[in-house]
Enzyme design. Structure first.
Site, PDB file in Angstrom:
ATOM      1  CE  LYS A  48     -50.539  97.197  57.534  1.00 40.17           C
ATOM      2  NZ  LYS A  48     -51.302  97.966  58.546  1.00 40.17           N
TER       3      LYS A  48
ATOM      4  CE1 TYR B 114     -49.890  97.996  53.834  1.00 40.18           C
ATOM      5  CE2 TYR B 114     -50.046  95.726  53.094  1.00 40.18           C
ATOM      6  CZ  TYR B 114     -50.606  96.822  53.709  1.00 40.18           C
ATOM      7  OH  TYR B 114     -51.887  96.741  54.205  1.00 40.18           O
TER       8      TYR B 114
END
Length: 270
Positions: free
Chosen positions: A160, A156
């Protein structure tokens, strides 16, 4: 809106819930025409019902599909009177856990939605934003996880950080076109992404975070930051005290942040 003034428009992905819904409603209440885009048709209708009458349209969009991006933006431009002033590249998902244990499908889905979906959105929106420049904006949703690398959120975080890198590249690349490019970096926001129950702990990520003393902010603090981003000229916008503090520490005290992440971290399975 005064007589003769052109109504501005914003296209919001992930508009069926959470941050996207809050932003869509907020902008519609301030006279903007809003494109609510998502794969969740029922959720989009709920957002539309909350938006100011006559100030929004809905558009089914799977951000992983470049052709759907092109169709959705063309349809929104027509609904908005031929112009798009801002695109909020917001749709995203979150999955966590030890990287060694995450399966291929889970990681691929995050990469496709959180990273490729943002790239396709940038590509498809450029021509519309160039037409309304200067003053048009591409705003990409990154995260606190795009500021610091957190244990349990490796894949994740990678997506980002990628969004922040894309944003900084396009800030330079699109400057001559008069398009503002920025990223939104929220801390933990009380949305469905942290509402899932972890099978091992039988707790939601939100419950675990609060037990750890980690700040969880209500979603209604986000739209005002998005409003500032759409009207401002900064590159990255944090949301919440924790995100602001950790961004400062990562810049000026990186060794301390690294030590703390190794010792305790702020990672949870989301």
């Amino acid at each position: 809106m005064s007589a003769g003034e052109t109504r501005r428009s914003i296209f919001v992905t992930g508009g069926a819930s959470g941050i996207g819904r809050a932003v869509a409603v907020f902008f519609s209440e301030r006279g903007w025409f809003v494109g609510i885009a998502d794969i969740d048709a029922a959720g989009m209708q709920e957002t539309l019902a909350q938006a100011k009458d006559g100030c929004a349209s809905t558009h089914e969009l799977d951000v992983r599909d470049k052709r759907q991006w092109e169709t959705a933006l063309a349809d929104f431009a027509k609904a908005a009177g031929g112009r798009i002033d801002a695109v909020f590249n917001n749709a995203g998902i979150g999955d966590g856990g030890a990287l060694a244990d995450q399966d291929e499908d889970e990681i691929t889905r995050m990469l496709d939605i959180n990273m490729k979906g943002v790239i396709w959105g940038a590509q498809a929106s450029h021509k519309y934003l160039a037409e309304t420049a200067p003053g048009s904006v591409l705003l990409n949703t990154a995260s606190l996880a795009g500021i610091i690398g957190s244990p349990g959120l490796a894949a994740y975080c990678a997506t980002k950080w990628g969004v922040r890198g894309l944003t900084e590249s396009l800030d330079a690349e699109w400057a001559e076109d008069g398009i503002t490019v920025a990223s939104l970096c929220p801390g933990f926001i009380d949305t469905a992404i942290i509402g899932k129950v972890n099978e091992e702990s039988n707790q939601t990520a939100k419950e675990t975070l609060l037990e750890q003393g980690v700040e969880v902010n209500p979603v209604d603090i986000v739209p005002e930051v998005v409003w500032r981003a759409v009207h401002g000229d900064d590159l990255h916008y944090t949301v919440g005290k924790m995100a602001k503090r950790l961004r400062f520490m990562q810049r000026w005290l990186p060794g301390m942040v690294r030590k703390e992440m190794r010792k305790t971290g702020i990672g949870v399975e989301i």
